[in-house]
Write a protein that holds these residues in place. Structure first.
Motif, PDB file in Angstrom:
ATOM      1  N   UNK A 256      -2.305  25.761 -17.799  1.00  0.00           N
ATOM      2  CA  UNK A 256      -3.035  24.755 -17.031  1.00  0.00           C
ATOM      3  C   UNK A 256      -2.183  23.557 -16.663  1.00  0.00           C
ATOM      4  N   UNK A 257      -0.943  23.517 -17.155  1.00  0.00           N
ATOM      5  CA  UNK A 257      -0.067  22.386 -16.857  1.00  0.00           C
ATOM      6  C   UNK A 257       0.403  22.390 -15.409  1.00  0.00           C
ATOM      7  N   UNK A 258       0.630  21.191 -14.856  1.00  0.00           N
ATOM      8  CA  UNK A 258       1.147  21.052 -13.493  1.00  0.00           C
ATOM      9  C   UNK A 258       2.272  20.025 -13.491  1.00  0.00           C
ATOM     10  N   UNK A 259       3.365  20.346 -12.838  1.00  0.00           N
ATOM     11  CA  UNK A 259       4.514  19.439 -12.799  1.00  0.00           C
ATOM     12  C   UNK A 259       4.146  18.098 -12.154  1.00  0.00           C
ATOM     13  N   UNK A 260       3.252  18.121 -11.175  1.00  0.00           N
ATOM     14  CA  UNK A 260       2.883  16.892 -10.471  1.00  0.00           C
ATOM     15  C   UNK A 260       2.254  15.853 -11.399  1.00  0.00           C
ATOM     16  N   UNK A 261       1.724  16.295 -12.547  1.00  0.00           N
ATOM     17  CA  UNK A 261       1.089  15.381 -13.495  1.00  0.00           C
ATOM     18  C   UNK A 261       2.105  14.685 -14.395  1.00  0.00           C
ATOM     19  N   UNK A 262       3.303  15.285 -14.545  1.00  0.00           N
ATOM     20  CA  UNK A 262       4.264  14.778 -15.542  1.00  0.00           C
ATOM     21  C   UNK A 262       5.695  14.719 -14.998  1.00  0.00           C
ATOM     22  N   UNK A 263       5.853  14.413 -13.720  1.00  0.00           N
ATOM     23  CA  UNK A 263       7.192  14.479 -13.116  1.00  0.00           C
ATOM     24  C   UNK A 263       8.196  13.532 -13.777  1.00  0.00           C
ATOM     25  N   UNK A 264       7.820  12.279 -13.999  1.00  0.00           N
ATOM     26  CA  UNK A 264       8.747  11.313 -14.600  1.00  0.00           C
ATOM     27  C   UNK A 264       9.088  11.716 -16.032  1.00  0.00           C
ATOM     28  N   UNK A 265       8.107  12.196 -16.756  1.00  0.00           N
ATOM     29  CA  UNK A 265       8.309  12.645 -18.133  1.00  0.00           C
ATOM     30  C   UNK A 265       9.213  13.868 -18.169  1.00  0.00           C
ATOM     31  N   UNK A 266       8.952  14.842 -17.300  1.00  0.00           N
ATOM     32  CA  UNK A 266       9.762  16.058 -17.245  1.00  0.00           C
ATOM     33  C   UNK A 266      11.205  15.743 -16.867  1.00  0.00           C
ATOM     34  N   UNK A 267      11.402  14.754 -16.007  1.00  0.00           N
ATOM     35  CA  UNK A 267      12.754  14.356 -15.614  1.00  0.00           C
ATOM     36  C   UNK A 267      13.527  13.813 -16.810  1.00  0.00           C
ATOM     37  N   UNK A 268      12.860  13.051 -17.679  1.00  0.00           N
ATOM     38  CA  UNK A 268      13.509  12.538 -18.886  1.00  0.00           C
ATOM     39  C   UNK A 268      13.858  13.682 -19.832  1.00  0.00           C
ATOM     40  N   UNK A 269      12.952  14.647 -19.960  1.00  0.00           N
ATOM     41  CA  UNK A 269      13.245  15.788 -20.818  1.00  0.00           C
ATOM     42  C   UNK A 269      14.444  16.568 -20.288  1.00  0.00           C
ATOM     43  N   UNK A 270      14.495  16.730 -18.980  1.00  0.00           N
ATOM     44  CA  UNK A 270      15.625  17.434 -18.369  1.00  0.00           C
ATOM     45  C   UNK A 270      16.945  16.715 -18.689  1.00  0.00           C
ATOM     46  N   UNK A 271      16.932  15.393 -18.580  1.00  0.00           N
ATOM     47  CA  UNK A 271      18.128  14.609 -18.880  1.00  0.00           C
ATOM     48  C   UNK A 271      18.525  14.721 -20.353  1.00  0.00           C
ATOM     49  N   UNK A 272      17.513  14.956 -21.217  1.00  0.00           N
ATOM     50  CA  UNK A 272      17.770  15.079 -22.649  1.00  0.00           C
ATOM     51  C   UNK A 272      18.243  16.481 -23.034  1.00  0.00           C
ATOM     52  N   UNK A 273      18.163  17.416 -22.087  1.00  0.00           N
ATOM     53  CA  UNK A 273      18.593  18.774 -22.388  1.00  0.00           C
ATOM     54  C   UNK A 273      17.452  19.724 -22.675  1.00  0.00           C
ATOM     55  N   UNK A 274      16.303  19.463 -22.070  1.00  0.00           N
ATOM     56  CA  UNK A 274      15.126  20.319 -22.246  1.00  0.00           C
ATOM     57  C   UNK A 274      14.748  20.911 -20.895  1.00  0.00           C
ATOM     58  N   UNK A 275      14.577  22.212 -20.851  1.00  0.00           N
ATOM     59  CA  UNK A 275      14.220  22.904 -19.618  1.00  0.00           C
ATOM     60  C   UNK A 275      12.700  22.936 -19.438  1.00  0.00           C
ATOM     61  N   UNK A 276      12.239  22.522 -18.260  1.00  0.00           N
ATOM     62  CA  UNK A 276      10.815  22.579 -17.908  1.00  0.00           C
ATOM     63  C   UNK A 276      10.695  23.321 -16.582  1.00  0.00           C
ATOM     64  N   UNK A 277       9.951  24.425 -16.568  1.00  0.00           N
ATOM     65  CA  UNK A 277       9.809  25.208 -15.336  1.00  0.00           C
ATOM     66  C   UNK A 277       8.353  25.584 -15.119  1.00  0.00           C
ATOM     67  N   UNK A 278       7.978  25.704 -13.842  1.00  0.00           N
ATOM     68  CA  UNK A 278       6.604  26.074 -13.509  1.00  0.00           C
ATOM     69  C   UNK A 278       6.445  27.586 -13.564  1.00  0.00           C
ATOM     70  N   UNK A 279       5.282  28.032 -14.028  1.00  0.00           N
ATOM     71  CA  UNK A 279       4.920  29.439 -14.044  1.00  0.00           C
ATOM     72  C   UNK A 279       3.608  29.600 -13.283  1.00  0.00           C
ATOM     73  N   UNK A 280       3.143  30.820 -13.159  1.00  0.00           N
ATOM     74  CA  UNK A 280       1.857  31.048 -12.485  1.00  0.00           C
ATOM     75  C   UNK A 280       0.706  30.423 -13.256  1.00  0.00           C
ATOM     76  N   UNK A 281       0.878  30.288 -14.578  1.00  0.00           N
ATOM     77  CA  UNK A 281      -0.213  29.807 -15.428  1.00  0.00           C
ATOM     78  C   UNK A 281      -0.050  28.376 -15.904  1.00  0.00           C
ATOM     79  N   UNK A 282       1.130  27.790 -15.698  1.00  0.00           N
ATOM     80  CA  UNK A 282       1.331  26.431 -16.193  1.00  0.00           C
ATOM     81  C   UNK A 282       2.778  26.017 -16.183  1.00  0.00           C
TER      82      UNK A 282
END
Length: 422
Positions: A256-282
């Motif tokens: 149920x997750x959507x990138x549009x809800x957490x873009x700034x947060x996901x960007x920080x995780x990416x910079x920290x070395x955490x991969x965040x990717x969209x799937x069909x379900x979340x």
């Protein structure tokens, strides 16, 4: 009093379903006061705060029923019996103040106690009052209650808020739906919960445009009708569980997750070395290469980094490689979790609204105490990544914002249990 026992247990793998947004649902529920016809909410989270708002609406004479194991809330305000929001209920939760605008708009009067909630700063009502006064309300503070009147009805106006307050934006927008004429609200908050509220109000017959931008325009209508509305995904619960595999390793999909809800947060995780990717379900989350890297964080109104994810992000930074600086610009007094993380071996220095975190190789389990809602879950995350056992006490805070937290984390392999108090 209940506590939660967490034992560090290695990587997490699997799926976690994300509930409807607490902050959206608590805003949508008072919207029932704007109409005589029924309002039904689906995808509602099952939380103690929802029960508190239910009790408040019922105290005003609204009919509120929880259906389908609490995930559907059916409401009707066709025959309200009171316009007084009593201190005994309002003191439990900040969002209780959101009955002020709807009561004032529909009945021309409201008496609402000053609110309570988590001890994370003063969070005064002045921005709410200024906006409603701009619409023609007369508001006086007496004995801890706001006494508001607009016996001739509210009137549209142009109003610019001094700060983009989420709650004030919500209260003013709801009130303006039944005001005479057009209201232009400038420097409005842009959070997804406000967009969700406007979508619901539009289904009820409101004429609103500009939601999600700093300027919202509301053309008042004579009445609103009933509607059915699905509560938006909880971006704070989403962000919280995104941090679990970031801290522990493994790969977790947030349904149920959507990138549009957490873009700034996901960007920080990416910079920290955490991969965040969209799937069909979340959204799917995993570490890129072992230990995460330290990143700096500044909390800001949406679309910036959310204040409600600052405590959880601090827990991640406690074991990051390097030094991170977290600056809290939304609420004062919101680093109360820091001393508890230090008990677990974290290296944190707090100076006013800034916390400097020097990452350590591994946290160690310890008895800790939750001080507020988001602090409580940050300590659970820290416990998942720590060596040994962590006991988190005063977890009644947790029940205000996270449903079935033990079940959801157990489902991805966490070793966690709730210990009933004596």
């Amino acid at each position: 009093m209940d506590s939660i026992l967490v034992t560090g247990n290695g990587p997490l793998n699997g799926q976690i379903p994300i509930a409807g947004a607490k902050n959206a649902c608590l805003t949508l529920m008072p919207a029932t006061l704007l109409s005589e016809e029924p309002l039904t909410l689906t995808n509602a989270p099952r939380l103690s705060d929802i029960k508190t708002m239910t009790a408040l609406l019922q105290s005003l004479g609204a009919e509120v029923s929880a259906l389908q194991d609490g995930q559907v809330i059916a409401m009707s305000s066709h025959s309200l019996t009171s316009h007084v929001a009593d201190y005994d209920i309002v003191r439990k939760m900040r969002a209780s103040n959101l009955v002020l605008g709807p009561l004032l708009a529909r009945f021309g009067q409201a008496v609402v106690s000053l609110p309570g909630g988590c001890a994370i700063g003063a969070r005064p009502m002045d921005l709410h009052v200024e906006g409603l006064e701009a619409l023609g309300a007369e508001i006086e503070l007496k004995d801890g209650y706001l006494h508001a009147k607009a016996l001739g009805g509210l009137k549209g106006a142009v109003h610019e808020m001094r700060f983009a307050s989420v709650g004030a934006t919500e209260n003013i927008v709801m009130a303006a739906t039944l005001a005479k004429g057009t209201t232009v609200l400038k420097n409005a908050a842009r959070e997804p919960e406000i967009v969700d509220l406007v979508e619901c109000l539009r289904k009820m017959g409101a004429q609103i445009s500009g939601e999600g931008s700093p300027t919202i325009e509301i053309q008042g209508v004579d009445r609103l009708h009933g509607a059915t509305h699905q509560v938006v995904t909880d971006r704070i619960e989403l962000g919280t569980y995104m941090l679990a595999p970031a801290m522990c390793g493994g790969e977790v999909e947030l349904l149920g997750g959507r990138m549009s809800l957490v873009e700034a947060f996901a960007a920080k995780l990416d910079a920290a070395g955490v991969s965040v990717s969209e799937t069909q379900s979340g959204l799917k989350v995993s570490r890129k290469n072992g230990r995460v890297s330290a990143v700096d964080v500044v909390t800001e109104p949406f679309p910036g980094f959310p204040t409600d994810l600052q405590a959880q992000m601090m827990a991640l930074m406690c074991t990051a490689d390097g030094v991170s600086v977290l600056e809290e610009r939304i609420f004062e007094n919101r680093f109360m979790h820091a001393p508890e993380l230090v008990r677990m071996g974290a290296n944190i220095e707090v100076h006013g609204g800034t916390a400097t975190v020097t990452g350590v190789e591994r946290l160690k389990g310890a008895p800790v105490m939750a001080t507020d809602l988001r602090a409580s879950v940050s300590l659970i995350l820290a416990g998942l990544a720590a060596e040994g056992e962590t006991t988190v006490s005063r977890v009644y805070h947790l029940d205000r914002g996270y449903e079935h937290v033990v079940r959801k984390l157990e489902g991805v392999g966490a070793k966690i249990e709730r210990i009933k108090g004596q």
